[in-house]
Motif scaffolding. Structure first.
Motif, mmCIF file in Angstrom:
data_model
loop_
_atom_site.group_PDB
_atom_site.id
_atom_site.type_symbol
_atom_site.label_atom_id
_atom_site.label_comp_id
_atom_site.label_asym_id
_atom_site.label_seq_id
_atom_site.Cartn_x
_atom_site.Cartn_y
_atom_site.Cartn_z
ATOM 1 N N MET A 96 29.448 -7.718 -9.757
ATOM 2 C CA MET A 96 28.468 -7.078 -8.618
ATOM 3 C C MET A 96 29.549 -6.272 -7.835
ATOM 4 S SD MET A 96 25.678 -6.482 -6.992
ATOM 5 C CE MET A 96 24.688 -8.015 -7.434
ATOM 6 N N ASP A 97 30.739 -6.719 -7.411
ATOM 7 C CA ASP A 97 31.575 -5.897 -6.788
ATOM 8 C C ASP A 97 32.090 -4.725 -7.332
ATOM 9 O OD1 ASP A 97 31.568 -7.788 -4.777
ATOM 10 O OD2 ASP A 97 33.410 -8.906 -5.363
ATOM 11 N N ALA A 98 32.260 -4.841 -8.762
ATOM 12 C CA ALA A 98 32.962 -3.537 -9.417
ATOM 13 C C ALA A 98 31.467 -2.581 -9.341
ATOM 14 C CB ALA A 98 33.140 -3.985 -10.949
ATOM 15 N N ILE A 99 30.236 -3.224 -9.688
ATOM 16 C CA ILE A 99 29.154 -2.283 -9.683
ATOM 17 C C ILE A 99 29.131 -1.500 -8.331
ATOM 18 C CG2 ILE A 99 26.579 -2.077 -9.956
ATOM 19 C CD1 ILE A 99 26.829 -4.323 -12.055
ATOM 20 N N LEU A 100 28.949 -2.244 -7.120
ATOM 21 C CA LEU A 100 29.080 -1.712 -5.943
ATOM 22 C C LEU A 100 30.158 -0.609 -5.632
ATOM 23 C CD1 LEU A 100 28.023 -5.030 -3.787
ATOM 24 C CD2 LEU A 100 26.575 -3.096 -4.224
ATOM 25 N N GLU A 101 31.340 -1.004 -5.906
ATOM 26 C CA GLU A 101 32.236 -0.088 -5.753
ATOM 27 C C GLU A 101 31.835 1.286 -6.568
ATOM 28 O OE1 GLU A 101 37.012 0.703 -6.307
ATOM 29 O OE2 GLU A 101 36.125 -1.405 -6.600
ATOM 30 N N GLU A 102 31.638 1.135 -7.842
ATOM 31 C CA GLU A 102 31.262 2.347 -8.534
ATOM 32 C C GLU A 102 30.105 3.055 -8.069
ATOM 33 O OE1 GLU A 102 30.556 3.696 -13.178
ATOM 34 O OE2 GLU A 102 30.969 1.607 -12.773
ATOM 35 N N VAL A 103 29.149 2.461 -7.569
ATOM 36 C CA VAL A 103 27.868 3.149 -6.998
ATOM 37 C C VAL A 103 28.281 3.752 -5.655
ATOM 38 C CG1 VAL A 103 25.732 2.451 -5.653
ATOM 39 C CG2 VAL A 103 26.068 1.473 -7.909
ATOM 40 N N GLY A 104 29.033 3.330 -4.883
ATOM 41 C CA GLY A 104 29.797 3.927 -3.524
ATOM 42 C C GLY A 104 30.379 5.278 -3.898
ATOM 43 N N GLU A 105 31.096 5.273 -5.000
ATOM 44 C CA GLU A 105 32.051 6.461 -5.579
ATOM 45 C C GLU A 105 30.742 7.466 -6.003
ATOM 46 O OE1 GLU A 105 34.516 5.590 -8.460
ATOM 47 O OE2 GLU A 105 35.928 4.386 -7.256
ATOM 48 N N ILE A 106 29.879 7.099 -6.612
ATOM 49 C CA ILE A 106 28.939 8.191 -7.101
ATOM 50 C C ILE A 106 28.097 8.621 -5.837
ATOM 51 C CG2 ILE A 106 26.673 8.388 -8.516
ATOM 52 C CD1 ILE A 106 28.037 6.343 -10.536
ATOM 53 N N GLN A 107 27.649 7.814 -5.004
ATOM 54 C CA GLN A 107 27.037 8.317 -3.677
ATOM 55 C C GLN A 107 27.927 9.410 -2.882
ATOM 56 O OE1 GLN A 107 23.817 7.861 -2.903
ATOM 57 N NE2 GLN A 107 22.875 6.185 -4.273
ATOM 58 N N SER A 108 29.159 8.966 -2.667
ATOM 59 C CA SER A 108 29.862 9.737 -2.091
ATOM 60 C C SER A 108 29.923 11.178 -2.481
ATOM 61 C CB SER A 108 31.206 9.214 -2.036
ATOM 62 O OG SER A 108 32.076 9.996 -1.270
ATOM 63 N N ILE A 109 30.137 11.116 -4.069
ATOM 64 C CA ILE A 109 29.965 12.665 -4.687
ATOM 65 C C ILE A 109 28.712 13.291 -4.364
ATOM 66 C CG2 ILE A 109 30.038 13.541 -6.899
ATOM 67 C CD1 ILE A 109 32.012 11.281 -7.967
ATOM 68 N N LEU A 110 27.638 12.526 -4.622
ATOM 69 C CA LEU A 110 26.158 13.027 -4.684
ATOM 70 C C LEU A 110 25.946 13.883 -3.134
ATOM 71 C CD1 LEU A 110 23.925 10.817 -6.641
ATOM 72 C CD2 LEU A 110 24.798 12.733 -7.342
ATOM 73 N N GLU A 111 26.448 12.933 -2.018
ATOM 74 C CA GLU A 111 26.274 13.216 -0.726
ATOM 75 C C GLU A 111 26.870 14.299 -0.351
ATOM 76 O OE1 GLU A 111 26.831 9.807 1.499
ATOM 77 O OE2 GLU A 111 25.276 8.718 0.751
ATOM 78 N N SER A 112 28.272 14.441 -0.590
ATOM 79 C CA SER A 112 29.296 15.667 -0.295
ATOM 80 C C SER A 112 28.546 16.814 -1.098
ATOM 81 C CB SER A 112 30.845 15.275 -0.906
ATOM 82 O OG SER A 112 30.873 14.835 -2.353
ATOM 83 N N SER A 113 28.151 16.758 -2.257
ATOM 84 C CA SER A 113 27.617 18.013 -3.009
ATOM 85 C C SER A 113 26.184 18.273 -2.281
ATOM 86 C CB SER A 113 27.352 17.617 -4.529
ATOM 87 O OG SER A 113 28.654 17.226 -5.123
ATOM 88 N N ASP A 114 25.696 17.380 -1.274
ATOM 89 C CA ASP A 114 24.494 17.934 -0.891
ATOM 90 C C ASP A 114 23.227 17.561 -1.648
ATOM 91 O OD1 ASP A 114 23.347 18.356 1.545
ATOM 92 O OD2 ASP A 114 23.157 20.349 1.373
ATOM 93 N N PHE A 115 23.480 16.553 -2.637
ATOM 94 C CA PHE A 115 22.499 16.369 -3.728
ATOM 95 C C PHE A 115 20.970 16.328 -3.097
ATOM 96 C CE2 PHE A 115 20.302 13.496 -6.705
ATOM 97 C CZ PHE A 115 19.903 14.212 -7.841
ATOM 98 N N TYR A 116 20.805 15.415 -1.899
ATOM 99 C CA TYR A 116 19.643 15.064 -1.564
ATOM 100 C C TYR A 116 19.016 16.084 -0.744
ATOM 101 C CZ TYR A 116 21.311 10.641 -2.997
ATOM 102 O OH TYR A 116 21.700 9.426 -4.029
ATOM 103 N N ASN A 117 19.377 17.408 -0.747
ATOM 104 C CA ASN A 117 18.974 18.658 -0.064
ATOM 105 C C ASN A 117 18.521 19.681 -1.164
ATOM 106 O OD1 ASN A 117 18.416 17.502 2.526
ATOM 107 N ND2 ASN A 117 20.665 17.727 2.790
ATOM 108 N N LEU A 118 18.754 19.402 -2.507
ATOM 109 C CA LEU A 118 18.844 20.378 -3.628
ATOM 110 C C LEU A 118 17.548 21.306 -3.663
ATOM 111 C CD1 LEU A 118 19.944 18.704 -6.776
ATOM 112 C CD2 LEU A 118 21.221 19.881 -4.879
ATOM 113 N N ASP A 119 16.255 20.776 -3.031
ATOM 114 C CA ASP A 119 15.242 21.762 -2.968
ATOM 115 C C ASP A 119 15.244 22.591 -2.065
ATOM 116 O OD1 ASP A 119 13.961 20.494 -5.232
ATOM 117 O OD2 ASP A 119 12.790 18.946 -3.908
#
Length: 517
Positions: free
Chosen positions: A116-139
């Motif tokens: 769980m700790d490893a998964i949470l760390e990996e999810v955090g890294e991916i979320q950071s990439i997506l947020e810095s790339s403004d993924f949630y405002n793509l439309d």
């Protein structure tokens, strides 16, 4: 830091040398303009650095983990997809990351505390990439770029297979800009853009933080967005620091310096040869003559490059037509749906009309309708008497036929010498006219098509974006030829610098359209 290095690259097609021992470097954040006359090898160079074409000699090396976006003149789109689908595909890597996140969340349902700790760390890294790339405002980002390039009025849910070539080119451009690559490579991006969309792209590129390489014959545009120029001439690639106008000044200065050095050297050679001729036979002066000969033999001869042939355009005038050559009554143009309200107008003998307006509103459709090539939705088009039409299409499929044969098919009564001379007047060399139409550059291809029109007697010249691929010399010569043509002209163009000096009237299709602009 250099992110792209090209070392000693040479390439040719048959006997035609395109690049010879060319070297090039691209530094982080540089805005490079790649310039040269039609057929000098700009598109070939881009194909080599992007790996679409292997050079005959030399090396191309990119730094690690580089991302590139390449818009070329001949890109295609997948049928059955909407404009929105194509633009969203610019973010395919991010959608894959989002998919990976969902899979990781599913794993959380059944895992150990350590997992769980490893998964949470990996999810955090991916979320950071997506947020810095403004993924949630793509439309909203997609809609911003689509509006800037004029795609919103077409409708983002339209199937790309229903669109014109110019509209498809806009979609490809929007997609490659949305990708935000570390190196952006653009080949003639303004060809199918309207004036306001060119302004948007100009501002985008001026503020682009990453590096780009741009090929464009739109000089005011090119000058404003570049800070380095690479010039291709006679297979030689030369780097200049500064914008296009600074390059032009440096190039002209360098050219004058070489010419002055050449004249000085030729005078010195003539004096040495004269001295040797007068003194080699005399015993008293033979050693002096030998010394002069040695000096002459050791001299590094300066050569003046032969001037590239410049086009000489001219249109042959047919007999005088009737006063009103085109009369339109209650004309509505379009294919499946109307593009305009009912139009009523006439075109009179010797008028020179420029048609402008946003792409997709029916400029090319209007030309094809008044020429009788497509049927109107309703209304009438009447042609006057003795009308002889010369029509330059915006897009024409290239064949495997050599340029000389392509021209000859239109004029079978011409001798070999006459056909070659007609093409040579348009600035085409023997290498060009013996090449297949499909391997010619866009500008060379356009010159062959113009040659066909120029060797027929016409009194109504119809031009649909004639300058799209032409270099500076060819544009200026075409402008002169149109001005001097003793007939009627209707042209579609997105370049005010080209048509303002020619047109007696300017029509804006935005005043006729049924669409919201």
């Amino acid at each position: 830091m250099s992110i792209l290095n090209v070392s000693n690259v040479s390439h040719g097609f048959g006997s035609r040398v395109i690049l010879e021992d060319a070297s090039f470097r691209l530094l982080k954040g540089e805005h490079v303009g790649l310039v040269g006359a039609n057929g000098e090898g700009k598109s070939t160079f881009l194909n080599i650095i992007t790996g679409k074409l292997m050079p005959d000699e030399g090396d191309v090396s990119w730094c690690n983990h580089i991302t590139t976006g390449y818009l070329d003149q001949y890109s295609t789109l997948e049928k059955g997809k909407s404009i929105r689908d194509i633009l969203k595909s610019a973010f395919s890597a991010m959608f894959e990351l989002e998919k990976e996140t969902m899979e990781l969340y599913e794993k959380m349902a059944d895992c150990t505390p350590e997992e769980m700790d490893a998964i949470l760390e990996e999810v955090g890294e991916i979320q950071s990439i997506l947020e810095s790339s403004d993924f949630y405002n793509l439309d909203s980002k997609i809609e911003e770029y689509a509006a800037g390039l004029g795609l919103m009025e077409i409708g983002l849910d339209r199937d790309v297979s229903e669109l014109s070539g110019g509209q498809r080119a806009k979609i490809l451009l929007a997609k490659v800009l949305l990708e935000n690559p570390m190196i952006l490579i653009l080949d003639e991006p303004t060809n199918f853009l309207d004036e306001n969309h060119i302004v948007w792209l100009k501002n985008f590129l001026k503020n682009y933080e990453n590096a780009f390489i741009l090929v464009s014959h739109d000089i005011p545009f090119l000058n404003e967005v570049t800070n380095v120029i690479y010039h291709i001439e006679k297979a030689v690639l030369t780097r200049y620091t500064g914008d296009y106008y600074q390059f032009r000044d440096m190039y002209e200065l360098k050219k004058r310096q070489i010419e002055m050095a050449y004249k000085k050297q030729q005078k010195e050679i003539a004096n040495l040869e004269d001295f040797i001729a007068r003194n080699k036979a005399r015993v008293a002066t033979t050693n002096m003559a030998k010394d002069r000969q040695k000096k002459l033999d050791r001299m590094e001869i300066i050569e003046i490059a032969r001037e590239k042939p410049k086009p000489i355009f001219g249109f042959k005038t047919a007999r005088t037509p009737s006063r009103e050559i085109i009369e339109v009554k209650d004309l509505v143009i379009g294919y499946d749906e109307p593009l305009t309200r009912a139009l009523n107008f006439s075109i009179e003998r010797n008028q020179k009309i420029a048609i402008r307006g946003v792409n997709g509103l029916g400029k090319s459709t209007l030309l094809n309708t008044i020429l009788g090539k497509i049927q109107p939705i309703c209304g009438e088009v009447e042609h006057g008497q003795f009308l002889e039409i010369g029509y330059f299409k915006q897009e024409e499929k290239s064949s495997n036929t050599p340029a000389l044969n392509e021209f000859w098919d239109e004029f079978p009564s011409f001798t070999n010498a006459e056909a070659r001379a007609a093409l040579a007047r348009c600035g085409l060399t023997n290498d060009h006219i013996t090449s297949q139409m499909r391997v010619l550059s866009g500008g060379e291809n356009a010159k062959v098509r113009l040659a066909k029109i120029m060797n027929r007697e016409i009194n109504f010249l119809v031009l649909d974006e004639p300058t799209n691929h032409l270099d500076i010399d060819a544009k200026e010569e075409l402008k002169r030829a149109i001005k001097e043509f003793q007939g009627t002209v209707v042209m579609v163009s997105h370049e005010p610098d080209f048509y303002m000096d020619i047109a007696t009237e300017i029509w804006d299709v935005e005043n006729w359209t049924t669409k919201v602009v």
